[in-house]
Design a protein around this motif. Structure first.
Motif, PDB file in Angstrom:
ATOM      1  N   ASN A  50       0.861  -1.172   0.000  1.00  8.99           N
ATOM      2  CA  ASN A  50       0.000   0.000   0.000  1.00  8.99           C
ATOM      3  C   ASN A  50       0.910   1.239   0.000  1.00  8.99           C
ATOM      4  OD1 ASN A  50      -1.836   2.008   0.388  1.00  8.99           O
ATOM      5  ND2 ASN A  50      -2.812   1.077   2.176  1.00  8.99           N
ATOM      6  N   LEU A  51       1.060   1.875  -1.159  1.00  4.30           N
ATOM      7  CA  LEU A  51       1.990   2.997  -1.288  1.00  4.30           C
ATOM      8  C   LEU A  51       1.554   4.219  -0.488  1.00  4.30           C
ATOM      9  CD1 LEU A  51       3.015   2.798  -5.051  1.00  4.30           C
ATOM     10  CD2 LEU A  51       4.310   2.086  -3.048  1.00  4.30           C
ATOM     11  N   ASP A  52       0.262   4.374  -0.288  1.00 12.01           N
ATOM     12  CA  ASP A  52      -0.194   5.490   0.558  1.00 12.01           C
ATOM     13  C   ASP A  52       0.291   5.309   1.998  1.00 12.01           C
ATOM     14  OD1 ASP A  52      -1.469   6.729  -1.531  1.00 12.01           O
ATOM     15  OD2 ASP A  52      -3.420   5.805  -1.093  1.00 12.01           O
ATOM     16  N   LEU A  53       0.209   4.090   2.495  1.00  6.93           N
ATOM     17  CA  LEU A  53       0.676   3.822   3.851  1.00  6.93           C
ATOM     18  C   LEU A  53       2.198   3.972   3.956  1.00  6.93           C
ATOM     19  CD1 LEU A  53       0.009   2.947   6.719  1.00  6.93           C
ATOM     20  CD2 LEU A  53       0.290   0.572   5.965  1.00  6.93           C
ATOM     21  N   VAL A  54       2.919   3.523   2.947  1.00  5.80           N
ATOM     22  CA  VAL A  54       4.378   3.681   2.943  1.00  5.80           C
ATOM     23  C   VAL A  54       4.733   5.168   2.954  1.00  5.80           C
ATOM     24  CG1 VAL A  54       6.476   3.310   1.570  1.00  5.80           C
ATOM     25  CG2 VAL A  54       4.829   1.458   1.843  1.00  5.80           C
ATOM     26  N   GLY A  55       4.020   5.966   2.178  1.00  4.23           N
ATOM     27  CA  GLY A  55       4.269   7.408   2.156  1.00  4.23           C
ATOM     28  C   GLY A  55       3.981   8.062   3.498  1.00  4.23           C
ATOM     29  N   LEU A  56       2.901   7.655   4.139  1.00  4.90           N
ATOM     30  CA  LEU A  56       2.580   8.208   5.462  1.00  4.90           C
ATOM     31  C   LEU A  56       3.644   7.835   6.493  1.00  4.90           C
ATOM     32  CD1 LEU A  56      -1.280   7.634   5.620  1.00  4.90           C
ATOM     33  CD2 LEU A  56      -0.064   9.808   5.454  1.00  4.90           C
ATOM     34  N   ILE A  57       4.120   6.599   6.425  1.00  3.18           N
ATOM     35  CA  ILE A  57       5.170   6.168   7.352  1.00  3.18           C
ATOM     36  C   ILE A  57       6.447   6.958   7.103  1.00  3.18           C
ATOM     37  CG2 ILE A  57       6.684   4.229   7.947  1.00  3.18           C
ATOM     38  CD1 ILE A  57       4.224   2.400   7.472  1.00  3.18           C
ATOM     39  N   MET A  58       6.795   7.172   5.848  1.00  2.00           N
ATOM     40  CA  MET A  58       7.998   7.947   5.540  1.00  2.00           C
ATOM     41  C   MET A  58       7.867   9.387   6.020  1.00  2.00           C
ATOM     42  SD  MET A  58       8.965   6.492   1.761  1.00  2.00           S
ATOM     43  CE  MET A  58      10.477   7.399   1.581  1.00  2.00           C
ATOM     44  N   MET A  59       6.685   9.974   5.873  1.00  2.00           N
ATOM     45  CA  MET A  59       6.486  11.338   6.369  1.00  2.00           C
ATOM     46  C   MET A  59       6.585  11.389   7.891  1.00  2.00           C
ATOM     47  SD  MET A  59       3.642  13.174   3.958  1.00  2.00           S
ATOM     48  CE  MET A  59       2.359  11.976   4.195  1.00  2.00           C
ATOM     49  N   ALA A  60       6.033  10.384   8.569  1.00  2.00           N
ATOM     50  CA  ALA A  60       6.114  10.356  10.035  1.00  2.00           C
ATOM     51  C   ALA A  60       7.564  10.224  10.500  1.00  2.00           C
ATOM     52  CB  ALA A  60       5.267   9.207  10.578  1.00  2.00           C
ATOM     53  N   VAL A  61       8.331   9.348   9.836  1.00  2.00           N
ATOM     54  CA  VAL A  61       9.738   9.177  10.203  1.00  2.00           C
ATOM     55  C   VAL A  61      10.515  10.466   9.920  1.00  2.00           C
ATOM     56  CG1 VAL A  61      11.848   7.920   9.622  1.00  2.00           C
ATOM     57  CG2 VAL A  61       9.717   6.683   9.941  1.00  2.00           C
ATOM     58  N   GLY A  62      10.196  11.143   8.827  1.00  2.00           N
ATOM     59  CA  GLY A  62      10.850  12.409   8.527  1.00  2.00           C
ATOM     60  C   GLY A  62      10.560  13.476   9.568  1.00  2.00           C
ATOM     61  N   LEU A  63       9.310  13.566  10.003  1.00  2.00           N
ATOM     62  CA  LEU A  63       8.958  14.548  11.032  1.00  2.00           C
ATOM     63  C   LEU A  63       9.620  14.227  12.372  1.00  2.00           C
ATOM     64  CD1 LEU A  63       5.173  15.157  10.322  1.00  2.00           C
ATOM     65  CD2 LEU A  63       7.058  16.772  10.040  1.00  2.00           C
ATOM     66  N   ILE A  64       9.648  12.951  12.741  1.00  2.00           N
ATOM     67  CA  ILE A  64      10.320  12.562  13.983  1.00  2.00           C
ATOM     68  C   ILE A  64      11.808  12.876  13.889  1.00  2.00           C
ATOM     69  CG2 ILE A  64      10.991  10.567  15.393  1.00  2.00           C
ATOM     70  CD1 ILE A  64       8.205   9.393  14.698  1.00  2.00           C
ATOM     71  N   GLY A  65      12.409  12.624  12.742  1.00  2.00           N
ATOM     72  CA  GLY A  65      13.826  12.920  12.561  1.00  2.00           C
ATOM     73  C   GLY A  65      14.117  14.406  12.658  1.00  2.00           C
ATOM     74  N   ILE A  66      13.260  15.234  12.056  1.00  2.00           N
ATOM     75  CA  ILE A  66      13.451  16.689  12.130  1.00  2.00           C
ATOM     76  C   ILE A  66      13.326  17.168  13.566  1.00  2.00           C
ATOM     77  CG2 ILE A  66      12.412  18.907  11.506  1.00  2.00           C
ATOM     78  CD1 ILE A  66      11.815  17.691   8.753  1.00  2.00           C
ATOM     79  N   ALA A  67      12.336  16.656  14.297  1.00  2.00           N
ATOM     80  CA  ALA A  67      12.162  17.056  15.696  1.00  2.00           C
ATOM     81  C   ALA A  67      13.360  16.637  16.537  1.00  2.00           C
ATOM     82  CB  ALA A  67      10.882  16.440  16.253  1.00  2.00           C
ATOM     83  N   THR A  68      13.851  15.428  16.315  1.00  2.00           N
ATOM     84  CA  THR A  68      15.012  14.945  17.063  1.00  2.00           C
ATOM     85  C   THR A  68      16.247  15.767  16.725  1.00  2.00           C
ATOM     86  OG1 THR A  68      14.080  12.720  17.047  1.00  2.00           O
ATOM     87  CG2 THR A  68      16.421  12.919  17.552  1.00  2.00           C
ATOM     88  N   PHE A  69      16.454  16.029  15.442  1.00  2.00           N
ATOM     89  CA  PHE A  69      17.628  16.791  15.015  1.00  2.00           C
ATOM     90  C   PHE A  69      17.628  18.193  15.609  1.00  2.00           C
ATOM     91  CE2 PHE A  69      19.865  19.620  12.127  1.00  2.00           C
ATOM     92  CZ  PHE A  69      21.084  18.968  12.005  1.00  2.00           C
ATOM     93  N   THR A  70      16.471  18.861  15.590  1.00  2.00           N
ATOM     94  CA  THR A  70      16.436  20.227  16.116  1.00  2.00           C
ATOM     95  C   THR A  70      16.601  20.255  17.628  1.00  2.00           C
ATOM     96  OG1 THR A  70      14.013  20.147  16.156  1.00  2.00           O
ATOM     97  CG2 THR A  70      15.051  21.157  14.232  1.00  2.00           C
ATOM     98  N   SER A  71      16.092  19.242  18.334  1.00  2.00           N
ATOM     99  CA  SER A  71      16.278  19.235  19.793  1.00  2.00           C
ATOM    100  C   SER A  71      17.736  18.981  20.150  1.00  2.00           C
ATOM    101  CB  SER A  71      15.372  18.201  20.451  1.00  2.00           C
ATOM    102  OG  SER A  71      15.792  16.895  20.126  1.00  2.00           O
ATOM    103  N   ILE A  72      18.405  18.113  19.414  1.00  2.00           N
ATOM    104  CA  ILE A  72      19.829  17.865  19.662  1.00  2.00           C
ATOM    105  C   ILE A  72      20.647  19.093  19.294  1.00  2.00           C
ATOM    106  CG2 ILE A  72      21.819  16.522  18.889  1.00  2.00           C
ATOM    107  CD1 ILE A  72      19.934  14.112  18.705  1.00  2.00           C
ATOM    108  N   ALA A  73      20.317  19.739  18.192  1.00  2.00           N
ATOM    109  CA  ALA A  73      21.055  20.939  17.774  1.00  2.00           C
ATOM    110  C   ALA A  73      20.861  22.070  18.784  1.00  2.00           C
ATOM    111  CB  ALA A  73      20.595  21.379  16.391  1.00  2.00           C
ATOM    112  N   ARG A  74      19.686  22.174  19.374  1.00  2.00           N
ATOM    113  CA  ARG A  74      19.435  23.217  20.367  1.00  2.00           C
ATOM    114  C   ARG A  74      20.288  22.983  21.611  1.00  2.00           C
ATOM    115  NH1 ARG A  74      13.876  22.864  21.476  1.00  2.00           N
ATOM    116  NH2 ARG A  74      13.586  23.719  19.406  1.00  2.00           N
TER     117      ARG A  74
END
Length: 75
Positions: free
Chosen positions: A28-52
């Motif tokens: 299900n490519l829609d589900l794969v896309g949603l999972i990739m977006m969720a992982v991207g958002l979690i990664g951005i949040a983690t990266f910015t908290s570590i950078a701060r």
């Protein structure tokens, strides 16, 4: 994974979810896309908290005052 990788995950996930109409029987490519977006958002949040945390403000050191006894002027 750096900030660039997280943004790429977010973009590819959005493309898979919203911009394609491919049909695959096993995935299900829609589900794969949603999972990739969720992982991207979690990664951005983690990266910015570590950078701060890395940019923690160090309080300035008070200047040291040295008193001189100048023999030429008598002070």
């Amino acid at each position: 994974m750096g900030l660039g990788g997280c943004i790429v995950l977010l973009a590819v996930g959005a493309i898979l979810t919203f911009a394609t109409d491919w049909e695959v029987d096993t995935v299900n490519l829609d589900l794969v896309g949603l999972i990739m977006m969720a992982v991207g958002l979690i990664g951005i949040a983690t990266f910015t908290s570590i950078a701060r945390r890395r940019r923690a403000v160090i309080p300035p050191v008070a200047p040291t005052v040295v008193e001189r006894d100048d023999h030429r002027t008598g002070y």
